[in-house]
Design a protein around this motif. Structure first.
Motif, short mmCIF file in Angstrom:
data_model
loop_
_atom_site.label_atom_id
_atom_site.label_comp_id
_atom_site.label_asym_id
_atom_site.label_seq_id
_atom_site.Cartn_x
_atom_site.Cartn_y
_atom_site.Cartn_z
N MET A 22 95.17 33.68 12.17
CA MET A 22 95.37 35.06 11.77
C MET A 22 94.90 35.17 10.33
SD MET A 22 96.89 37.69 12.57
CE MET A 22 97.51 39.09 12.01
N ASN A 23 95.01 34.14 9.55
CA ASN A 23 94.47 34.14 8.16
C ASN A 23 92.83 34.39 8.18
OD1 ASN A 23 96.86 33.78 7.01
ND2 ASN A 23 96.62 31.62 6.84
N THR A 24 92.32 33.76 9.16
CA THR A 24 90.74 34.02 9.27
C THR A 24 90.56 35.58 9.65
OG1 THR A 24 90.70 31.57 9.80
CG2 THR A 24 88.76 33.22 10.52
N ILE A 25 91.28 35.96 10.63
CA ILE A 25 91.03 37.11 11.01
C ILE A 25 91.36 38.25 10.13
CG2 ILE A 25 91.61 38.97 12.75
CD1 ILE A 25 92.65 36.88 14.79
N ALA A 26 92.34 38.19 9.14
CA ALA A 26 92.54 39.06 8.08
C ALA A 26 91.34 38.89 7.11
CB ALA A 26 93.79 38.53 7.54
N TRP A 27 90.94 37.57 6.86
CA TRP A 27 89.95 37.48 5.82
C TRP A 27 88.52 38.21 6.27
CZ3 TRP A 27 85.05 34.82 6.31
CH2 TRP A 27 84.54 34.60 5.11
N VAL A 28 88.30 38.10 7.63
CA VAL A 28 87.11 38.73 8.03
C VAL A 28 87.14 40.22 7.94
CG1 VAL A 28 85.77 39.35 10.14
CG2 VAL A 28 86.34 36.88 9.72
N GLY A 29 88.44 40.50 8.27
CA GLY A 29 88.75 42.19 8.11
C GLY A 29 88.48 42.75 6.87
N ARG A 30 89.09 41.86 5.86
CA ARG A 30 88.95 42.23 4.31
C ARG A 30 87.51 42.48 3.94
NH1 ARG A 30 93.39 38.65 3.71
NH2 ARG A 30 91.85 37.25 2.68
N LYS A 31 86.79 41.31 4.57
CA LYS A 31 85.18 41.12 4.13
C LYS A 31 84.47 42.54 4.68
CE LYS A 31 85.07 37.82 1.46
NZ LYS A 31 84.93 37.85 -0.04
N VAL A 86 75.53 37.17 2.60
CA VAL A 86 75.32 35.79 1.72
C VAL A 86 76.80 35.41 1.00
CG1 VAL A 86 73.91 34.43 0.46
CG2 VAL A 86 72.91 35.87 1.73
N MET A 87 77.30 36.42 0.45
CA MET A 87 78.42 36.02 -0.46
C MET A 87 79.63 35.83 0.49
SD MET A 87 78.63 36.21 -3.70
CE MET A 87 80.12 36.68 -4.12
N ALA A 88 79.66 36.36 1.66
CA ALA A 88 80.64 36.12 2.72
C ALA A 88 80.48 34.75 3.37
CB ALA A 88 80.73 37.18 3.73
N ILE A 89 79.22 34.33 3.58
CA ILE A 89 78.79 32.87 4.19
C ILE A 89 79.18 31.94 3.30
CG2 ILE A 89 77.03 31.46 4.65
CD1 ILE A 89 75.63 33.94 5.99
N SER A 90 78.63 32.21 1.90
CA SER A 90 79.07 31.16 0.79
C SER A 90 80.47 31.08 0.73
CB SER A 90 78.34 31.69 -0.54
OG SER A 90 78.89 32.76 -1.06
N GLU A 91 81.22 31.95 0.74
CA GLU A 91 82.72 31.83 0.53
C GLU A 91 83.31 31.28 1.68
OE1 GLU A 91 86.68 34.85 -0.17
OE2 GLU A 91 84.69 35.50 -0.63
N GLY A 92 82.68 31.36 2.81
CA GLY A 92 83.30 30.53 4.04
C GLY A 92 82.92 29.10 3.99
N ILE A 93 81.71 28.84 3.47
CA ILE A 93 81.61 27.57 3.42
C ILE A 93 82.49 26.63 2.54
CG2 ILE A 93 79.78 25.75 2.73
CD1 ILE A 93 77.64 27.80 3.88
#
Length: 310
Positions: free
Chosen positions: A1-10, A292-299
């Motif tokens: 759920m945290n991941t879904i919320a994070w993706v939604g915010r992004k 790229v910011m989202a990818i780097s933050e995910g990594i």
């Protein structure tokens, strides 16, 4: 759920940023002195008739109220319609599709080389003495501060004119890519090394590192298992910014080395007041920065999911 919320915010944040960038471009374009219809017809030197200028204004809705132009502009962007290039007379998406792979490949290779150099220099700094540390710090500062146009000229004079090892312009081969990549990568490598070296020094002198050494863990093993992860995190968090800086640096580098790409196309579009082309490239650059910011933050979240300083 945290991941879904994070993706939604992004995703929500990305849409807001793109809307703000698009609005800023629209306002900036309207503040440029001169008649946009003249740019459509080929510039003031085209000597277009009053009837032709009026027809151009009607075709591109330039005779409509400014608020109407704004919503028409946003509506086209929502359907990925960036219009037709004034100077090239081709759809902007088609032109960008032709030159985009060149710029992305150049930027990605420069980012990879910059990271490899930063990792190597950070590892060497860990074993260097006082003099070596001073020399390394000086080289890092110089590399981070040097402008791309100056570095590119120096590399051409050294490796092309003096030594004859590499071509001075991009000739479509791997050898022709070496100097453009180094011109982009070296300043970024100097900046990343500064970040990683400071974090590495702090990590290797922390309590958990001292405890690991007391348990008999070697300094090299400690570096790879603990120090490198903490040294890379600050630099990784700036990877999105770094990649965007490479895209902006590509404007200069592609012009110096006569390499076709987004940067060279943007420079030509600005000189020709090609508004659709400038708009398309600017919006795409903003989108790349966001992705790229989202990818780097995910990594970064994968490497340090709980934000644990150890």
């Amino acid at each position: 759920m945290n991941t879904i919320a994070w993706v939604g915010r992004k995703v929500g944040g990305a849409l807001v940023v793109l809307w703000l960038v698009a609005s800023a471009i629209f306002i900036a374009i309207r503040l440029i002195p001169g008649d946009p219809a003249e740019a459509i017809m080929g510039g003031p030197g085209s000597q277009a008739s009053a009837q032709a200028l009026a027809a151009a204004r009607a075709e591109y809705a330039l005779d409509q109220p400014i608020i109407t132009q704004y919503f028409l502009y946003l509506g086209k962007l929502l359907t990925f319609d960036f219009g037709t290039s004034y100077s090239l007379k081709q759809p902007v998406t088609q032109v960008m599709g032709e030159v985009l792979p060149n710029t992305l490949w150049l930027s990605l290779m420069a980012l990879l080389i910059a990271w490899l150099l930063a990792l190597c220099f950070s590892a060497l700094a860990m074993r260097a003495g006082r003099i070596g540390t001073f020399v390394g710090n000086l080289l890092e500062i110089i590399a981070a501060a040097v402008p791309h146009f100056w570095l590119g000229a120096v590399l051409i004079m050294l490796f092309s004119s003096a030594l004859g090892w590499l071509p001075a312009v991009d000739n479509g081969t791997g050898r022709g890519l070496v100097l453009p990549i180094l011109t982009l990568a070296l300043p970024l490598a100097g900046f990343l090394t500064q970040l990683m070296r400071d974090s590495l020094t702090e990590a290797m002198s922390s309590q958990f590192a001292l405890a690991a050494r007391a348990r008999g863990e070697s300094r090299l093993k400690l570096f790879w298992r603990h120090g490198l992860r903490h040294a890379a995190l600050p630099a990784l968090s700036l990877t999105g910014w770094a990649f965007s800086s490479l895209l902006s640096g590509a404007v200069v580098v592609e012009a110096i080395f006569a390499r076709p790409g987004l940067g060279r196309s943007l420079l030509s579009a600005v000189l020709a007041r090609d508004i659709p082309m400038v708009t398309g490239i600017a919006l795409f650059s903003a989108l790349v920065y966001i992705v790229v910011m989202a990818i780097s933050e995910g990594i970064e979240r994968m490497i340090n999911p709980a934000g644990d300083p150890r």
